[in-house]
Design a protein around this motif. Sequence first.
Motif, PDB file in Angstrom:
ATOM      1  N   ALA A   1       0.844  -1.188   0.000  1.00  0.00           N
ATOM      2  CA  ALA A   1       0.000   0.000   0.000  1.00  0.00           C
ATOM      3  C   ALA A   1       0.880   1.239   0.000  1.00  0.00           C
ATOM      4  N   THR A   2       0.474   2.249  -0.740  1.00  0.00           N
ATOM      5  CA  THR A   2       1.112   3.562  -0.664  1.00  0.00           C
ATOM      6  C   THR A   2       0.177   4.481   0.101  1.00  0.00           C
ATOM      7  N   LEU A   3       0.669   4.994   1.217  1.00  0.00           N
ATOM      8  CA  LEU A   3      -0.124   5.844   2.093  1.00  0.00           C
ATOM      9  C   LEU A   3       0.375   7.282   2.016  1.00  0.00           C
ATOM     10  N   LYS A   4      -0.530   8.200   2.197  1.00  0.00           N
ATOM     11  CA  LYS A   4      -0.173   9.612   2.249  1.00  0.00           C
ATOM     12  C   LYS A   4      -0.104  10.008   3.718  1.00  0.00           C
ATOM     13  N   VAL A   5       1.127  10.137   4.245  1.00  0.00           N
ATOM     14  CA  VAL A   5       1.334  10.427   5.661  1.00  0.00           C
ATOM     15  C   VAL A   5       1.824  11.862   5.808  1.00  0.00           C
ATOM     16  N   ARG A   6       0.924  12.739   6.221  1.00  0.00           N
ATOM     17  CA  ARG A   6       1.250  14.148   6.443  1.00  0.00           C
ATOM     18  C   ARG A   6       1.998  14.748   5.247  1.00  0.00           C
ATOM     19  N   GLY A   7       1.438  14.494   4.076  1.00  0.00           N
ATOM     20  CA  GLY A   7       1.990  15.071   2.862  1.00  0.00           C
ATOM     21  C   GLY A   7       3.095  14.276   2.207  1.00  0.00           C
ATOM     22  N   GLN A   8       3.522  13.164   2.828  1.00  0.00           N
ATOM     23  CA  GLN A   8       4.618  12.374   2.275  1.00  0.00           C
ATOM     24  C   GLN A   8       4.145  10.963   1.944  1.00  0.00           C
ATOM     25  N   ASP A   9       4.583  10.435   0.801  1.00  0.00           N
ATOM     26  CA  ASP A   9       4.257   9.067   0.433  1.00  0.00           C
ATOM     27  C   ASP A   9       5.065   8.089   1.282  1.00  0.00           C
ATOM     28  N   PHE A  10       4.390   7.047   1.752  1.00  0.00           N
ATOM     29  CA  PHE A  10       4.997   6.021   2.594  1.00  0.00           C
ATOM     30  C   PHE A  10       4.527   4.665   2.082  1.00  0.00           C
ATOM     31  N   ARG A  11       5.476   3.767   1.805  1.00  0.00           N
ATOM     32  CA  ARG A  11       5.134   2.460   1.262  1.00  0.00           C
ATOM     33  C   ARG A  11       5.088   1.424   2.382  1.00  0.00           C
ATOM     34  N   PHE A  12       3.942   0.772   2.510  1.00  0.00           N
ATOM     35  CA  PHE A  12       3.706  -0.195   3.590  1.00  0.00           C
ATOM     36  C   PHE A  12       3.406  -1.552   2.968  1.00  0.00           C
ATOM     37  N   ALA A  13       4.265  -2.524   3.250  1.00  0.00           N
ATOM     38  CA  ALA A  13       4.118  -3.859   2.666  1.00  0.00           C
ATOM     39  C   ALA A  13       3.810  -4.872   3.768  1.00  0.00           C
ATOM     40  N   ASN A  14       2.938  -5.817   3.459  1.00  0.00           N
ATOM     41  CA  ASN A  14       2.459  -6.783   4.445  1.00  0.00           C
ATOM     42  C   ASN A  14       2.464  -8.168   3.810  1.00  0.00           C
ATOM     43  N   THR A  15       3.044  -9.140   4.529  1.00  0.00           N
ATOM     44  CA  THR A  15       3.104 -10.485   3.964  1.00  0.00           C
ATOM     45  C   THR A  15       2.999 -11.546   5.049  1.00  0.00           C
ATOM     46  N   HIS A  16       2.787 -12.774   4.611  1.00  0.00           N
ATOM     47  CA  HIS A  16       2.724 -13.948   5.491  1.00  0.00           C
ATOM     48  C   HIS A  16       3.365 -15.093   4.728  1.00  0.00           C
ATOM     49  N   LEU A  17       4.633 -15.363   5.036  1.00  0.00           N
ATOM     50  CA  LEU A  17       5.376 -16.381   4.289  1.00  0.00           C
ATOM     51  C   LEU A  17       4.974 -17.779   4.740  1.00  0.00           C
ATOM     52  N   THR A  18       5.264 -18.761   3.889  1.00  0.00           N
ATOM     53  CA  THR A  18       4.837 -20.129   4.147  1.00  0.00           C
ATOM     54  C   THR A  18       5.457 -20.677   5.435  1.00  0.00           C
ATOM     55  N   SER A  19       4.758 -21.630   6.029  1.00  0.00           N
ATOM     56  CA  SER A  19       5.189 -22.150   7.331  1.00  0.00           C
ATOM     57  C   SER A  19       5.859 -23.519   7.264  1.00  0.00           C
ATOM     58  N   ASN A  20       5.732 -24.227   6.132  1.00  0.00           N
ATOM     59  CA  ASN A  20       6.131 -25.635   6.156  1.00  0.00           C
ATOM     60  C   ASN A  20       7.198 -26.038   5.143  1.00  0.00           C
ATOM     61  N   ASN A  21       7.861 -25.065   4.508  1.00  0.00           N
ATOM     62  CA  ASN A  21       8.893 -25.434   3.536  1.00  0.00           C
ATOM     63  C   ASN A  21       9.941 -24.323   3.468  1.00  0.00           C
ATOM     64  N   ASN A  22      11.141 -24.625   3.948  1.00  0.00           N
ATOM     65  CA  ASN A  22      12.202 -23.614   3.990  1.00  0.00           C
ATOM     66  C   ASN A  22      12.592 -23.117   2.605  1.00  0.00           C
ATOM     67  N   ASP A  23      12.678 -24.033   1.636  1.00  0.00           N
ATOM     68  CA  ASP A  23      13.073 -23.636   0.282  1.00  0.00           C
ATOM     69  C   ASP A  23      12.025 -22.735  -0.355  1.00  0.00           C
ATOM     70  N   GLU A  24      10.761 -23.085  -0.174  1.00  0.00           N
ATOM     71  CA  GLU A  24       9.671 -22.265  -0.706  1.00  0.00           C
ATOM     72  C   GLU A  24       9.694 -20.878  -0.063  1.00  0.00           C
ATOM     73  N   ARG A  25       9.924 -20.852   1.250  1.00  0.00           N
ATOM     74  CA  ARG A  25       9.952 -19.577   1.968  1.00  0.00           C
ATOM     75  C   ARG A  25      11.121 -18.707   1.509  1.00  0.00           C
ATOM     76  N   LEU A  26      12.258 -19.330   1.219  1.00  0.00           N
ATOM     77  CA  LEU A  26      13.404 -18.581   0.722  1.00  0.00           C
ATOM     78  C   LEU A  26      13.096 -17.968  -0.645  1.00  0.00           C
ATOM     79  N   GLU A  27      12.430 -18.737  -1.513  1.00  0.00           N
ATOM     80  CA  GLU A  27      12.030 -18.197  -2.818  1.00  0.00           C
ATOM     81  C   GLU A  27      11.061 -17.032  -2.655  1.00  0.00           C
ATOM     82  N   GLN A  28      10.151 -17.167  -1.693  1.00  0.00           N
ATOM     83  CA  GLN A  28       9.204 -16.089  -1.436  1.00  0.00           C
ATOM     84  C   GLN A  28       9.927 -14.830  -0.964  1.00  0.00           C
ATOM     85  N   ALA A  29      10.911 -15.010  -0.083  1.00  0.00           N
ATOM     86  CA  ALA A  29      11.673 -13.863   0.421  1.00  0.00           C
ATOM     87  C   ALA A  29      12.413 -13.163  -0.716  1.00  0.00           C
TER      88      ALA A  29
END
Length: 274
Positions: free
Chosen positions: A152-180
């Motif tokens: 999300a790009t938010l307008k914080v007191r006149g300035q753009d702020f980029r806010f990213a939110n994620t939930h990486l996989t819980s059961n596979n280290n290799d998959e999680r590394l690819e996601q990262a």
Amino acid sequence: MRILPKSLLAAVAGLLMVLPTAAAASPRHHDEDRSLKVITYNIHHAAGVDGVLDLERVAKVIESSGASVVGLQEVDNHWDVRSNWVDQAAWLAKRLKMHYKFAPNLDLPPVNAGEPRRQYGTAVLSRFPIKDFKNTLLPLYPTGEQRGLAVATLKVRGQDFRFANTHLTSNNNDERLEQAKKVVELLGKSKQPTLLVGDLNAVDTSPEIRTLTAVLRDTWPQVGKGPGYTIEASNPTKRIDFLLHSAGLKPTSATVPVTLASDHLPVVATFTLR
């Protein structure tokens, strides 16, 4: 030339003396004006450690944190009976009087024709306007569950702020590394102040987290006190919920509030926008 009465001159002189004093008594602090409090919270579809489904309890955790920007994981949207078919992001946004965007990583047809689609994913809530929002699906292995990166790009007191939110996989280290690695690619090398939050399902020494902290800074070691453990909520032994920030943000505090409203504990941090 008109001469003012002495009483009026005295009143004007008194006012001129008072004005500078009032201004000095309430100075404008630049750092306070650009301060930003954020919370990341895996809400476990609002089911607490006690097994009770309670969205109001989750809302109170967010409210008491004082956060202006919220990243939530494990959010249901008309999913099924486990969350009473509620659009949880919309409910929380209305309750907290915030803007919101929902990112469905699982998107299934309704049980009955004409009903809303059954969705599950992450959400962003904000007291600031959300200018732009995009959810990108992350690498998926055959036995995995689809994950995504919501930005999300938010307008914080006149300035753009980029806010990213994620939930990486819980059961596979290799998959999680690819996601990262994909998260790093998607966020790129922008100089825009950026904060990545979420349940990353890995500890700070893992290759997945090191991939992320090669480009973003881990907030907790800088300003948090203690280990910052977030799971399991009733007896936390690991830190897997993170706030990772770019150079455009200066962290000033970080805490892990104690609550049994979910199986995770939230992480709250305050930043100064540079």
